[in-house]
Motif scaffolding. Structure first.
Motif, PDB file in Angstrom:
ATOM      1  N   GLU A 184       0.826 140.497 -39.660  1.00 35.68           N
ATOM      2  CA  GLU A 184       0.229 141.801 -39.363  1.00 35.68           C
ATOM      3  C   GLU A 184      -1.268 141.674 -39.082  1.00 35.68           C
ATOM      4  O   GLU A 184      -1.800 142.345 -38.189  1.00 35.68           O
ATOM      5  CB  GLU A 184       0.472 142.769 -40.522  1.00 35.68           C
ATOM      6  N   ALA A 185      -1.957 140.805 -39.820  1.00 40.51           N
ATOM      7  CA  ALA A 185      -3.391 140.600 -39.589  1.00 40.51           C
ATOM      8  C   ALA A 185      -3.626 139.977 -38.220  1.00 40.51           C
ATOM      9  O   ALA A 185      -4.562 140.357 -37.495  1.00 40.51           O
ATOM     10  CB  ALA A 185      -3.981 139.726 -40.688  1.00 40.51           C
ATOM     11  N   ALA A 186      -2.781 139.012 -37.833  1.00 36.82           N
ATOM     12  CA  ALA A 186      -2.912 138.374 -36.523  1.00 36.82           C
ATOM     13  C   ALA A 186      -2.633 139.376 -35.408  1.00 36.82           C
ATOM     14  O   ALA A 186      -3.295 139.353 -34.358  1.00 36.82           O
ATOM     15  CB  ALA A 186      -1.962 137.186 -36.420  1.00 36.82           C
ATOM     16  N   PHE A 187      -1.665 140.260 -35.609  1.00 33.20           N
ATOM     17  CA  PHE A 187      -1.359 141.296 -34.624  1.00 33.20           C
ATOM     18  C   PHE A 187      -2.558 142.212 -34.421  1.00 33.20           C
ATOM     19  O   PHE A 187      -2.939 142.520 -33.286  1.00 33.20           O
ATOM     20  CB  PHE A 187      -0.146 142.091 -35.087  1.00 33.20           C
ATOM     21  N   LEU A 188      -3.167 142.655 -35.520  1.00 33.86           N
ATOM     22  CA  LEU A 188      -4.333 143.531 -35.428  1.00 33.86           C
ATOM     23  C   LEU A 188      -5.518 142.800 -34.800  1.00 33.86           C
ATOM     24  O   LEU A 188      -6.261 143.374 -33.996  1.00 33.86           O
ATOM     25  CB  LEU A 188      -4.709 144.064 -36.809  1.00 33.86           C
ATOM     26  N   ASP A 189      -5.685 141.534 -35.146  1.00 29.97           N
ATOM     27  CA  ASP A 189      -6.771 140.751 -34.567  1.00 29.97           C
ATOM     28  C   ASP A 189      -6.613 140.648 -33.052  1.00 29.97           C
ATOM     29  O   ASP A 189      -7.595 140.786 -32.310  1.00 29.97           O
ATOM     30  CB  ASP A 189      -6.807 139.360 -35.197  1.00 29.97           C
ATOM     31  N   GLN A 190      -5.390 140.420 -32.591  1.00 28.52           N
ATOM     32  CA  GLN A 190      -5.151 140.336 -31.152  1.00 28.52           C
ATOM     33  C   GLN A 190      -5.436 141.675 -30.480  1.00 28.52           C
ATOM     34  O   GLN A 190      -6.017 141.716 -29.388  1.00 28.52           O
ATOM     35  CB  GLN A 190      -3.708 139.896 -30.884  1.00 28.52           C
ATOM     36  N   ALA A 191      -5.055 142.774 -31.136  1.00 27.15           N
ATOM     37  CA  ALA A 191      -5.314 144.104 -30.587  1.00 27.15           C
ATOM     38  C   ALA A 191      -6.809 144.388 -30.501  1.00 27.15           C
ATOM     39  O   ALA A 191      -7.289 144.997 -29.538  1.00 27.15           O
ATOM     40  CB  ALA A 191      -4.625 145.166 -31.437  1.00 27.15           C
ATOM     41  N   ALA A 221     -13.018 150.341 -33.826  1.00 28.17           N
ATOM     42  CA  ALA A 221     -13.394 150.683 -35.197  1.00 28.17           C
ATOM     43  C   ALA A 221     -12.171 151.074 -36.023  1.00 28.17           C
ATOM     44  O   ALA A 221     -12.042 150.680 -37.192  1.00 28.17           O
ATOM     45  CB  ALA A 221     -14.416 151.827 -35.187  1.00 28.17           C
ATOM     46  N   ALA A 222     -11.239 151.814 -35.418  1.00 32.89           N
ATOM     47  CA  ALA A 222     -10.032 152.225 -36.140  1.00 32.89           C
ATOM     48  C   ALA A 222      -9.162 151.017 -36.471  1.00 32.89           C
ATOM     49  O   ALA A 222      -8.604 150.914 -37.580  1.00 32.89           O
ATOM     50  CB  ALA A 222      -9.250 153.235 -35.306  1.00 32.89           C
ATOM     51  N   LEU A 223      -9.038 150.079 -35.554  1.00 36.32           N
ATOM     52  CA  LEU A 223      -8.238 148.878 -35.796  1.00 36.32           C
ATOM     53  C   LEU A 223      -8.883 147.989 -36.849  1.00 36.32           C
ATOM     54  O   LEU A 223      -8.189 147.402 -37.692  1.00 36.32           O
ATOM     55  CB  LEU A 223      -8.049 148.106 -34.490  1.00 36.32           C
ATOM     56  N   GLU A 224     -10.199 147.883 -36.816  1.00 42.26           N
ATOM     57  CA  GLU A 224     -10.887 147.083 -37.832  1.00 42.26           C
ATOM     58  C   GLU A 224     -10.719 147.700 -39.210  1.00 42.26           C
ATOM     59  O   GLU A 224     -10.510 146.969 -40.202  1.00 42.26           O
ATOM     60  CB  GLU A 224     -12.370 146.960 -37.466  1.00 42.26           C
ATOM     61  N   ALA A 225     -10.755 149.028 -39.300  1.00 40.86           N
ATOM     62  CA  ALA A 225     -10.529 149.700 -40.581  1.00 40.86           C
ATOM     63  C   ALA A 225      -9.096 149.478 -41.056  1.00 40.86           C
ATOM     64  O   ALA A 225      -8.843 149.277 -42.250  1.00 40.86           O
ATOM     65  CB  ALA A 225     -10.819 151.195 -40.443  1.00 40.86           C
ATOM     66  N   GLU A 226      -8.156 149.490 -40.110  1.00 45.10           N
ATOM     67  CA  GLU A 226      -6.755 149.252 -40.468  1.00 45.10           C
ATOM     68  C   GLU A 226      -6.564 147.830 -40.987  1.00 45.10           C
ATOM     69  O   GLU A 226      -5.801 147.603 -41.946  1.00 45.10           O
ATOM     70  CB  GLU A 226      -5.875 149.499 -39.246  1.00 45.10           C
ATOM     71  N   ARG A 227      -7.250 146.879 -40.378  1.00 49.04           N
ATOM     72  CA  ARG A 227      -7.166 145.491 -40.843  1.00 49.04           C
ATOM     73  C   ARG A 227      -7.711 145.361 -42.258  1.00 49.04           C
ATOM     74  O   ARG A 227      -7.156 144.632 -43.097  1.00 49.04           O
ATOM     75  CB  ARG A 227      -7.921 144.577 -39.883  1.00 49.04           C
ATOM     76  N   GLU A 228      -8.783 146.072 -42.558  1.00 50.79           N
ATOM     77  CA  GLU A 228      -9.333 146.044 -43.916  1.00 50.79           C
ATOM     78  C   GLU A 228      -8.344 146.631 -44.924  1.00 50.79           C
ATOM     79  O   GLU A 228      -8.185 146.109 -46.031  1.00 50.79           O
ATOM     80  CB  GLU A 228     -10.659 146.808 -43.955  1.00 50.79           C
ATOM     81  N   ARG A 229      -7.685 147.723 -44.555  1.00 53.55           N
ATOM     82  CA  ARG A 229      -6.669 148.302 -45.450  1.00 53.55           C
ATOM     83  C   ARG A 229      -5.541 147.305 -45.702  1.00 53.55           C
ATOM     84  O   ARG A 229      -5.046 147.174 -46.824  1.00 53.55           O
ATOM     85  CB  ARG A 229      -6.094 149.581 -44.835  1.00 53.55           C
ATOM     86  N   LEU A 230      -5.126 146.644 -44.648  1.00 51.70           N
ATOM     87  CA  LEU A 230      -4.062 145.647 -44.762  1.00 51.70           C
ATOM     88  C   LEU A 230      -4.451 144.540 -45.734  1.00 51.70           C
ATOM     89  O   LEU A 230      -3.664 144.157 -46.618  1.00 51.70           O
ATOM     90  CB  LEU A 230      -3.764 145.055 -43.390  1.00 51.70           C
ATOM     91  N   LEU A 231      -5.652 144.014 -45.592  1.00 55.61           N
ATOM     92  CA  LEU A 231      -6.086 142.902 -46.429  1.00 55.61           C
ATOM     93  C   LEU A 231      -6.273 143.324 -47.881  1.00 55.61           C
ATOM     94  O   LEU A 231      -6.188 142.483 -48.784  1.00 55.61           O
ATOM     95  CB  LEU A 231      -7.390 142.315 -45.867  1.00 55.61           C
TER      96      LEU A 231
END
Length: 237
Positions: A172-179, A12-22
């Motif tokens: 950065e989005a691909a990195f978070l997606d992999q994580a 959940a934290a990583l998904e929220a971080e991805r949303e902030r990034l986008l």
């Protein structure tokens, strides 16, 4: 970092971080790139373990390097978790370094595979992620190694700034997606096989690893966990 929260909390934290990034404004990032005006002076410092620890590879880059230099990849050194059977898990691969700590592809301060260098190498020193500063405050970081290598305040036209911004965000989005996919797969594996994360086991195994013991590391790659046996010598430690 090793697991300290549940897998669902981490996901959940990583998904929220991805949303902030986008949501980060592209014009703001473009303006920062233009203001910094970075230009590479071929010092080679960013290609050394002393300066950048390790080069983490996205899955597509791992596939690429394995096609022409399969021995150039090793499990990424920052192990994410350990189960009660003393097996470590990590979200991907990294580039091997030479005994002096430089990238295995660095030759006379030049990249020997520049025309097919990897995603992180193409965008560096630009980045777009949040991390804590020396006071512990978490905020955006857009440039790595500022004033520590390269040349600054060089003119970069608007089109090039925009291209850099888009490519960096994509990395950065691909990195978070992999994580995220790694932690989902790890959660499912632990649930299915009755595994659990034990912090004490992690700490004891890391102690032995740093002393030279061989450990098993399972590396996440395209939805599977690939087993490896490694010692700290693989990382020049």
């Amino acid at each position: 970092m090793p697991v300290t929260f549940t897998f669902d909390e981490q996901i959940a934290a990583l998904e929220a971080e991805r949303e902030r990034l986008l949501r980060f404004p592209e014009d703001e990032f473009t303006a920062i790139i233009r203001e910094v005006g970075f230009s590479c002076d071929c010092c080679g410092r960013c290609c050394t373990r002393e300066f950048n620890d390790h080069v983490f590879l996205l899955e597509e880059d791992t596939d690429s390097v394995r096609s022409f230099a399969p021995d150039a990849v090793v499990p990424a050194p920052a192990f994410d978790a350990c189960d009660q059977e003393k097996r470590f898990y990590v979200s991907g691969y990294a580039l091997r370094t030479k005994p002096d700590g430089s990238c295995i592809f660095l030759e006379d301060r030049r990249c020997g595979i520049y025309d097919r260098r990897f995603a992180i190498c193409r965008v560096y020193p630009y980045m777009l992620h949040r991390e804590a500063d020396e006071t512990g405050a978490v905020d955006w970081r857009q440039i790595g190694g500022l004033n520590e290598h390269g040349c600054y305040n060089n003119p970069i036209d608007d089109a090039e700034c925009a291209r850099i911004a888009r490519e960096t965000r994509a990395y950065e989005a691909a990195f978070l997606d992999q994580a995220i996919r790694f932690r989902r797969a790890l959660r499912d594996l632990f649930d299915r096989d009755g595994l659990r994360y034990v912090r004490r086991t992690y700490d004891l195994m890391m102690r032995d690893f740093r002393k030279g013991a061989e450990v098993e590391v399972r590396v996440f790659h395209h939805g599977r966990f690939e087993p490896h046996r490694v010692t700290c010598g693989v990382y020049g430690q």
